[in-house]
Design a protein around this motif. Structure first.
Motif, short mmCIF file in Angstrom:
data_model
loop_
_atom_site.label_atom_id
_atom_site.label_comp_id
_atom_site.label_asym_id
_atom_site.label_seq_id
_atom_site.Cartn_x
_atom_site.Cartn_y
_atom_site.Cartn_z
N LYS A 94 31.80 44.43 -3.76
CA LYS A 94 31.61 43.63 -2.80
C LYS A 94 32.20 42.61 -2.94
N ASN A 95 33.26 42.19 -3.55
CA ASN A 95 33.71 40.84 -3.82
C ASN A 95 35.34 41.05 -2.82
N LYS A 154 36.14 42.47 -0.28
CA LYS A 154 36.26 43.07 1.05
C LYS A 154 36.49 41.55 1.24
N PHE A 155 36.90 40.12 1.28
CA PHE A 155 36.65 39.40 1.28
C PHE A 155 38.12 38.99 1.81
N TYR A 156 38.93 39.29 1.43
CA TYR A 156 40.31 39.46 0.90
C TYR A 156 41.12 40.39 1.93
N LYS A 157 40.17 41.38 2.60
CA LYS A 157 40.69 42.11 3.51
C LYS A 157 40.98 41.83 5.08
N THR A 176 34.24 23.21 11.87
CA THR A 176 34.82 24.17 11.49
C THR A 176 34.68 25.64 11.94
N PRO A 177 36.05 26.14 12.68
CA PRO A 177 36.35 27.34 13.39
C PRO A 177 35.58 28.59 12.63
N PHE A 178 36.09 28.48 11.21
CA PHE A 178 35.28 29.84 10.64
C PHE A 178 34.60 29.66 9.54
N PRO A 179 33.51 28.88 10.25
CA PRO A 179 32.49 28.14 8.51
C PRO A 179 32.20 29.94 7.49
N VAL A 180 31.76 29.59 6.68
CA VAL A 180 31.15 30.05 5.57
C VAL A 180 30.36 31.08 5.46
N THR A 181 30.04 32.64 5.81
CA THR A 181 28.89 33.17 5.81
C THR A 181 28.57 33.86 4.60
N ALA A 182 27.51 35.12 4.53
CA ALA A 182 27.72 35.98 3.43
C ALA A 182 28.84 36.51 3.92
N LYS A 183 29.56 37.25 5.48
CA LYS A 183 30.59 37.97 5.52
C LYS A 183 31.45 37.86 5.74
N ARG A 184 31.57 36.16 5.93
CA ARG A 184 33.21 35.74 5.45
C ARG A 184 33.62 34.49 4.83
N LYS A 185 34.07 34.65 3.09
CA LYS A 185 33.79 33.70 2.64
C LYS A 185 35.48 32.89 3.22
N PHE A 186 35.77 33.06 3.28
CA PHE A 186 37.33 32.74 3.16
C PHE A 186 38.16 32.51 5.05
N ASN A 187 38.22 31.44 5.51
CA ASN A 187 38.82 31.17 6.70
C ASN A 187 39.98 32.38 6.36
#
Lengths: 202, 311
Positions: A74-75, A77-80, A107-118
Motif C-alpha cells: 500500500k505504500n 499509493k502515497f506517491y501518487k 500545517t495545511p496537510f497534516p500526516v494521516t493514515a491516508k496522507r503520509k506526504f505533504n
C-alpha cells in the motif's frame, strides 16, 4: 493521548537505511573521483573507483527493492500525485514553509493514515526517486560498461555526455539529501521524524 | 549543341584532373624495384639451370607501393637510401649487409627539420630502455618503418586514429613474437596479463597510447621517445585522472596548446571530445554547483534560525 500511526513498514525502513548509507558512500567516493588530484585525494582513486562501482550496483539492487515494495504494498499509493489542485496545494505548502511555520500556523496537510506526504514532499520524492534516481542508475551502469555507450552524439563524446548526466543528476540528488535532512527536523520535535524512520511510527 | 556541351563539361574535366593522385617523378625509376618487391612472386634468369624461373618473394622484403607513396619518404628513389648496385639484377648477395641509414643521418643538423627535434629524439632514445638494453641492434626502423612511416600526431586531429597508429607501432614487436625475438630471447610477455591490474582494460587500450604511461614526459617534445622500464611506468590513476592530467602533456598536447587558457580553464580542450574521470571539469558546472549548494545551505540556515527565533 494521540494514537501513533504506523507509516513506515519494516521493508521500507531497511531499504531506507541501506539507501542512506550507500548514498553517503557514493557521494564521498564520487566527489573524490571528480576532484581527484595528484597531490591529494580524499579517497585513493583505485579504492574510490571500486567502492563507487560496488556501492552503485548495490544501491541499484536496493532501488528495485523500493520500486517493488511500492508496487506490491500500500505504500506506493502515497506517491501518487493528483492533478486536481496540484499547484494550489503545492503553493499552500510552500507558503506554510516560508511564512506560516514561523507564526505557528497549523500545517495545511497534516500526516494521516491516508496522507503520509505533504504536496511538496510528494513532488520532491517522486522527482528524486522516479526521475533522478533512474537517470543516475542508467548513466552509472553505462559508465561501468562504456562499450555500450554511443561513441558520438552530434559531435560530442557519448561517454562524456553520460558522465555529465551522471554528475548533474548526482548533484541534484545530493541537494535533495541536504533539504531532505533539514526538513526531517521539522517534526513534533527536531528528532521525532528520525525516530519514526527507526521504529516505524509517526 | 555539341560545342555547348563540351564547353559546359570543360571545367569538370579540369576539376577531375586536379583531383588526380600526385605524380611522383621517382615512380618510374622505383617501379623497377616494385616490379618484384611489390609482388609476392618474381621472375629471374637462373644461369646454372639456363632458364627463367619464378620464385616467391621473401615476405619481409615486400613493400606496399600504395603505402610507400603515402609515406613521408614518398618522393625518394629507392637508391637514395639503398645501394645503387641494387640496379643490377639478380642482386649481389653481399648487398644485404649494406649499412642502413638512421634518422639523424639525413635529418640531423638540418634547419628544415629543426622543429621535429631529431637531435632531442635521438638523445631521449639513447636513454630509453630500447637503446640501453639492446644497444645498436635497436634502430629507429624497429618502430618507424621507413617505407610506410608518416607523421601522425602532428597532422591528424582524429585522436582515435593517432592512438591506433601509435599503439600499432608498439604492438608490431610486443604482440608479434617473430619480430620481438629479433632482439630478445625472452618469451614474448603477455600484454594483457601484464596489464591485468588496469581497470577497464579495453577502454584504456583504445583511448590512450602505450607511450602515455611508458615514457618519461618531456614538456618540450611532442612525442616522448624515452621509453622506460616497466617498473617506471605510470601506475597511479590520478596521474591522468586529475585536473592537471598528464594526458594534457602527451596525448592532448596539440589540442591543449591550441585551446588552453580558454576562460583560464586548463582542461577546456579535453572537455569537448573526451571524458576522463577526474580530469574533465566543466567551469560553468563547477561554478553553478558551488552557487546552488551555497544557496541551499544559506536558505536552510536562515530558515532554521527563523524557526528558532519564532519558537
Amino acid at each position: 493521548m494521540e494514537s501513533k500511526l504506523y507509516l513506515y513498514p519494516v521493508w521500507l525502513r531497511i531499504w531506507h537505511i541501506i539507501n542512506a548509507v550507500l548514498f553517503l558512500v557514493l557521494i564521498a567516493t564520487g566527489l573524490s573521483l571528480q576532484y581527484a588530484s595528484v597531490d591529494y585525494s580524499f579517497i585513493d582513486f583505485e579504492i574510490a573507483v571500486s567502492t563507487h562501482n560496488i556501492a552503485g550496483v548495490a544501491i541499484t539492487i536496493a532501488y528495485f527493492m523500493f520500486v517493488f515494495g511500492n508496487l506490491f504494498t500500500k505504500n506506493g499509493k502515497f506517491y501518487k500525485i493528483k492533478r486536481k489542485g496540484f499547484f494550489s496545494d503545492l503553493f499552500t505548502q510552500i507558503k506554510y514553509y516560508s511564512y506560516g511555520i514561523f507564526v505557528h500556523q497549523k500545517t495545511p496537510f497534516p500526516v494521516t493514515a491516508k496522507r503520509k506526504f505533504n504536496p511538496l514532499q510528494k513532488v520532491s520524492y517522486v522527482g528524486a526517486m522516479y526521475f533522478l534516481f533512474p537517470i543516475m542508475i542508467l548513466s552509472g551502469l553505462a559508465l561501468i560498461f562504456p562499450e555500450f555507450i554511443v561513441p558520438n552524439v552530434f559531435g560530442f563524446s557519448g561517454i562524456h555526455l553520460t558522465g555529465l548526466v551522471h554528475i548533474i543528476s548526482g548533484f541534484g540528488l545530493s541537494i535533495f539529501l541536504c533539504i531532505h535532512l533539514y526538513f526531517c527536523t521539522i517534526g513534533k520535535t527536531p528528532t521525532s521524524n528520525f525516530k519514526s524512520m527507526i521504529d516505524g511510527y509517526h | 549543341m555539341v560545342t555547348t556541351l563540351l564547353l559546359w563539361m570543360l571545367p569538370v574535366a579540369t576539376f577531375a584532373e586536379d583531383e588526380e593522385a600526385p605524380v611522383f617523378e621517382n615512380a618510374e625509376y622505383n617501379h623497377q624495384c616494385f616490379k618484384c618487391h611489390g609482388q609476392k612472386t618474381y621472375r629471374y634468369y637462373n644461369e646454372s639451370m639456363d632458364r627463367e624461373m619464378k620464385d616467391r618473394m621473401n615476405p619481409y622484403f615486400i613493400i606496399d607501393s600504395a603505402l610507400y607513396y603515402q609515406s613521408n619518404h614518398a618522393s625518394f628513389m629507392c637508391t637514395d637510401c639503398h645501394s645503387p648496385e641494387y640496379e643490377t639484377f639478380p642482386h649481389a648477395g653481399e648487398l644485404r649487409m649494406e649499412q642502413q641509414f638512421a634518422c639523424l643521418d639525413c635529418h640531423g643538423g638540418d634547419e628544415t627539420y629543426a622543429h621535429y627535434q631529431f637531435e632531442r629524439i635521438e638523445e631521449e632514445f639513447q636513454a630509453s630502455i630500447h637503446s640501453t638494453k639492446h644497444n645498436e641492434d635497436f634502430t629507429c626502423w624497429m618502430c618507424h618503418n621507413p617505407h610506410t612511416y608518416k607523421i601522425n600526431a602532428r597532422n591528424n586531429h582524429n585522436i582515435k586514429e593517432v592512438i591506433v597508429y601509435d599503439n600499432n607501432i608498439c604492438l608490431s614487436c610486443h604482440a608479434d613474437i617473430n619480430k620481438y625475438q629479433l632482439l630478445s630471447d625472452e618469451e614474448n610477455p603477455s600484454i594483457l596479463a601484464a596489464h591485468e591490474w588496469l581497470p577497464n582494460q579495453t577502454l584504456h587500450f583504445s583511448k590512450v597510447r602505450c607511450i602515455e604511461c611508458h615514457t618519461e614526459i618531456d614538456k618540450e617534445m611532442l612525442i616522448a621517445h624515452k621509453v622506460c622500464s616497466k617498473e617506471k611506468a605510470v601506475k597511479r590513476c590520478v596521474e591522468c585522472h586529475s585536473q592537471n592530467s598528464l594526458l594534457t602533456a602527451t596525448l592532448y598536447k596539440f589540442e591543449t596548446f591550441e585551446k588552453r587558457n580558454k576562460l583560464g580553464f586548463f582542461n577546456a580542450a579535453i572537455l569537448t571530445d573526451h571524458y576522463i574521470i577526474g580530469a574533465n571539469r566543466n567551469y560553468y558546472l563547477n561554478v553553478a554547483s558551488i552557487v546552488i549548494f551555497g544557496l541551499t545551505l544559506l536558505v536552510i540556515i536562515i530558515h532554521a534560525i527563523l524557526r528558532i527565533i519564532s519558537k
